[in-house]
Design an enzyme around this catalytic site. Structure first.
Site, PDB file in Angstrom:
ATOM      1  N   CYS A 184      23.658  30.791  48.432  1.00 46.02           N
ATOM      2  CA  CYS A 184      25.110  29.579  47.797  1.00 46.02           C
ATOM      3  C   CYS A 184      24.040  28.149  48.662  1.00 46.02           C
ATOM      4  CB  CYS A 184      25.902  29.971  48.804  1.00 46.02           C
ATOM      5  SG  CYS A 184      25.704  31.087  50.140  1.00 46.02           S
ATOM      6  N   GLU A 224      29.763  25.123  40.311  1.00 49.74           N
ATOM      7  CA  GLU A 224      27.870  25.987  40.842  1.00 49.74           C
ATOM      8  C   GLU A 224      27.555  27.375  39.598  1.00 49.74           C
ATOM      9  OE1 GLU A 224      29.441  29.389  43.773  1.00 49.74           O
ATOM     10  OE2 GLU A 224      27.639  28.922  44.564  1.00 49.74           O
TER      11      GLU A 224
HETATM   12  O1  TXE Z   1      31.401  37.400  43.104  1.00 55.27           O
HETATM   13  P1  TXE Z   1      33.093  37.908  43.698  1.00 55.27           P
HETATM   14  P2  TXE Z   1      30.679  37.045  41.682  1.00 55.27           P
HETATM   15  C1  TXE Z   1      28.977  33.014  43.369  1.00 55.27           C
HETATM   16  C2  TXE Z   1      28.729  32.445  42.202  1.00 55.27           C
HETATM   17  C3  TXE Z   1      28.905  33.446  41.059  1.00 55.27           C
HETATM   18  C4  TXE Z   1      30.032  34.057  41.644  1.00 55.27           C
HETATM   19  C5  TXE Z   1      30.688  34.575  40.597  1.00 55.27           C
HETATM   20  O2  TXE Z   1      29.116  31.208  41.832  1.00 55.27           O
HETATM   21  O3  TXE Z   1      28.560  33.680  39.470  1.00 55.27           O
HETATM   22  O4  TXE Z   1      30.143  33.299  42.905  1.00 55.27           O
HETATM   23  O5  TXE Z   1      30.426  36.157  41.565  1.00 55.27           O
HETATM   24  C6  TXE Z   1      34.569  41.334  46.029  1.00 55.27           C
HETATM   25  N1  TXE Z   1      39.450  41.232  46.152  1.00 55.27           N
HETATM   26  N2  TXE Z   1      29.094  33.793  44.386  1.00 55.27           N
HETATM   27  O6  TXE Z   1      32.106  37.537  40.350  1.00 55.27           O
HETATM   28  O7  TXE Z   1      33.800  38.208  42.267  1.00 55.27           O
HETATM   29  C7  TXE Z   1      33.460  41.678  44.747  1.00 55.27           C
HETATM   30  O8  TXE Z   1      33.459  42.952  44.790  1.00 55.27           O
HETATM   31  C8  TXE Z   1      38.765  41.537  47.196  1.00 55.27           C
HETATM   32  C9  TXE Z   1      28.604  33.071  45.433  1.00 55.27           C
HETATM   33  O9  TXE Z   1      30.090  38.621  41.439  1.00 55.27           O
HETATM   34  O10 TXE Z   1      33.227  36.970  44.460  1.00 55.27           O
HETATM   35  C10 TXE Z   1      32.569  41.297  45.999  1.00 55.27           C
HETATM   36  O11 TXE Z   1      32.346  42.714  46.763  1.00 55.27           O
HETATM   37  N3  TXE Z   1      36.676  41.925  46.710  1.00 55.27           N
HETATM   38  C11 TXE Z   1      28.708  33.784  46.872  1.00 55.27           C
HETATM   39  C12 TXE Z   1      32.677  40.232  45.954  1.00 55.27           C
HETATM   40  O12 TXE Z   1      34.043  40.620  46.152  1.00 55.27           O
HETATM   41  C13 TXE Z   1      36.441  41.654  45.853  1.00 55.27           C
HETATM   42  C14 TXE Z   1      28.385  34.666  46.598  1.00 55.27           C
HETATM   43  C15 TXE Z   1      31.733  38.981  45.522  1.00 55.27           C
HETATM   44  O13 TXE Z   1      31.935  39.366  44.813  1.00 55.27           O
HETATM   45  C16 TXE Z   1      37.837  40.765  44.463  1.00 55.27           C
HETATM   46  C17 TXE Z   1      27.762  35.519  45.610  1.00 55.27           C
HETATM   47  C18 TXE Z   1      39.441  41.203  45.148  1.00 55.27           C
HETATM   48  N4  TXE Z   1      40.284  40.575  44.261  1.00 55.27           N
HETATM   49  C19 TXE Z   1      28.446  35.015  43.940  1.00 55.27           C
HETATM   50  N5  TXE Z   1      37.078  40.622  43.227  1.00 55.27           N
HETATM   51  C20 TXE Z   1      28.133  33.017  48.057  1.00 55.27           C
HETATM   52  N6  TXE Z   1      29.283  32.964  48.569  1.00 55.27           N
HETATM   53  O14 TXE Z   1      27.336  33.366  48.239  1.00 55.27           O
HETATM   54  C21 TXE Z   1      36.151  41.078  43.674  1.00 55.27           C
HETATM   55  N7  TXE Z   1      35.598  41.062  45.330  1.00 55.27           N
END
Ligand code: TXE
Length: 480
Positions: free
Chosen positions: A282, A384
């Site tokens: 990030c 992003e």
């Molecule tokens: O992440 P999610 P995703 C950004 C990056 C990426 C986008 C989507 O742009 O392409 O986010 O990634 C949990 N209630 N980042 O979809 O969904 C999920 O199981 C509770 C930036 O893979 O945000 C995981 O453990 N939890 C970022 C966690 O949330 C829930 C790093 C993160 O997944 C949930 C990763 C819900 N309703 C992605 N839905 C950074 N800030 O570094 C999902 N999860």
């Protein structure tokens, strides 16, 4: 095939559903282990365990709490080879990166907060001759910690370490894309003598078991790192329940290069801040702004160095760029490269999926990609991408580049390259981001506040900020 298990109340258990989800090695594009498909029933059991453990853990002498956490950090150091291999296989990142960054930092997180527990103090205020006030900070109870896939054990421990150090018990969920090191870590917790129920680790899908953690009425504080869209959903659930929330979300960070910079250092570090961990951090500086007099030279050198990065098998020592975390994520990144072209961008290098020979033939590799010729307001420069894709744009004036830098809905970090100290102060003050690095990138001191402005999140992690998040503050006023 190896089955990962949940860690509930000190025991390794199957999910209530009895069902499992495939876990991929993204460098091979193959399933190599199975993850519990947990649900609300598992959250209920884990929360019961955490509630039972709370009294004992929160009242344990801090020196003992600290000693258990220190032991845990030592066990991570002992198992660095195994944990690094697991992290690389689960996420596709180069093994060398897991070994030099992810796993050592996981141990540092635990060790840092093991000592913080002993030094955590509160204030007293003397109110003239009338009264004395003192503040107490007690652990909030059961905390929910949800972490993402890009820096799996690093970010998992970054949340649970302060929670445990503050005296909370925890129900945690790593990303379903990268569960392995959290599972191995739960085994180390048992070996370190962490009392049962103090940490519970549940595996499974975000919208199912993750959502159930957010909804559980007795999990009173939520610490989440992940995408902004998911962060908004979490806030929408937690806010009406009046839970404490800490959200670390996405970024679209500017990397501003002035002509008076140390060019060699700026180039070297910009390559790292663009492509480390395949750009899946990030904090990566995905929008590079270069002062016009330096622009042509910088672009030429930057592209030359990008082309020299070795893409390939994450287990090879020479690999700098491994595979992306999943097929879905690779498709997302490639779709943004298409968008960049549609928006009029010119690709100077990269832009396609890479076919790696041998073991990794089915892996999700994308070339590091450099795009020029785009306006700062186009979607490619506003959204992003979270992959090995950067844009480079020229600027003339300080005010202009500050406007470009601040033009997104995000505000996590910014990097600034100049040898002029006054300019560095001036620009830093105007940037709307939680972190500004001047002449460096990802130089971290764990005592500093970490987090973003605008849609990059709510609250700050790191140092005392995290300890305070996991505690409830009370002021006692005594009339003299
Ligand atoms: O992440 P999610 P995703 C950004 C990056 C990426 C986008 C989507 O742009 O392409 O986010 O990634 C949990 N209630 N980042 O979809 O969904 C999920 O199981 C509770 C930036 O893979 O945000 C995981 O453990 N939890 C970022 C966690 O949330 C829930 C790093 C993160 O997944 C949930 C990763 C819900 N309703 C992605 N839905 C950074 N800030 O570094 C999902 N999860």
């Amino acid at each position: 095939m190896e089955k990962i298990l949940n860690y509930v109340n000190g025991e390794f258990v199957e999910p209530s559903s009895g069902k499992y989800i495939d876990n991929y090695d993204p460098a091979e594009g193959k399933v190599y282990s199975l993850i519990p498909d947990s649900d609300g029933r598992d959250v209920a059991a884990a929360t019961d365990g955490a509630k039972l453990a709370f009294k004992g853990w929160s009242s344990l002498a801090v020196e003992k709490r600290s000693a258990i956490l220190t032991h845990l950090a030592d066990l991570i150091d002992r198992d660095i080879e195994k944990l690094s291999m697991a992290e690389s296989q689960d996420s596709g990142k180069p093994l060398s990166l897991a070994k030099s960054l992810d796993i050592p930092r996981a141990a540092s997180n635990i060790r840092f907060y093991a000592t913080a527990a002993v030094h955590f103090a509160s204030e007293a205020h003397i109110t003239d001759t009338e009264a004395i006030n003192y503040t107490t900070r007690s652990p909030v109870g059961v905390a929910g910690c949800i972490s993402p896939w890009n820096l799996p054990l690093y970010l998992f421990t970054w949340k649970i370490a302060p929670a445990l150090a503050a005296g909370c018990t925890v129900v945690a969920k790593p990303s379903e894309l990268t569960p392995m090191t959290a599972y191995l870590f739960s085994r180390l917790c048992k070996e370190a003598g962490l009392p049962k129920g103090v940490l519970n680790v549940l595996h499974g899908l975000g919208p199912k078991v993750g959502q159930a953690i957010i909804e559980h009425p007795e999990i009173t504080a939520i610490s989440f790192t992940g995408g902004t869209v998911t962060g908004k959903k979490i806030a929408a659930t937690a806010a009406p329940m009046l839970k404490k929330i800490s959200l670390e979300l996405g970024g679209k960070n500017p990397n501003i290069v002035f002509a008076d910079c140390d060019l060699e250092l700026a180039l070297q570090t910009s390559i790292s801040s663009s492509f480390t961990n395949q750009g899946e951090i990030c904090l990566c500086g995905s929008r590079i702004f270069v002062e016009r007099s330096l622009y042509d030279h910088f672009v030429k050198e930057f592209v030359k160095r990008t082309k020299a990065l070795t893409i390939g098998d994450p287990l090879e020592a020479t690999t700098r760029i491994g595979s992306l975390v999943s097929e879905a994520h690779m498709k997302k990144v490639l779709s943004y490269i298409e968008l960049a072209k549609q928006e009029g961008g010119k690709l100077l290098t990269g832009g396609t999926r890479v076919e790696v020979k041998g073991r990794c033939a089915g892996g999700y590799f994308v070339e590091p990609t450099v795009v020029v010729g785009l306006d700062h307001l186009c979607r490619t420069n506003q959204e992003e991408i979270f992959g090995p894709v950067v844009t480079i744009m020229p600027f003339d004036e300080e005010a202009e580049v500050v406007e470009y830098a601040n033009s997104t809905t995000y505000g996590l970090s910014a990097t600034l390259w100049t040898e002029n100290l006054k300019k560095a102060h001036r620009i830093s003050a105007q940037l709307k981001s939680g972190i500004v690095w001047v002449n460096c990138w990802l130089l971290r001191d764990l005592r500093t506040p970490f987090g973003g402005m605008k849609q990059s999140g709510i609250g700050r992690e790191g140092g005392w900020e995290a300890m305070r998040f996991f505690t409830e503050t009370k002021n006692v006023c005594i009339k003299l």
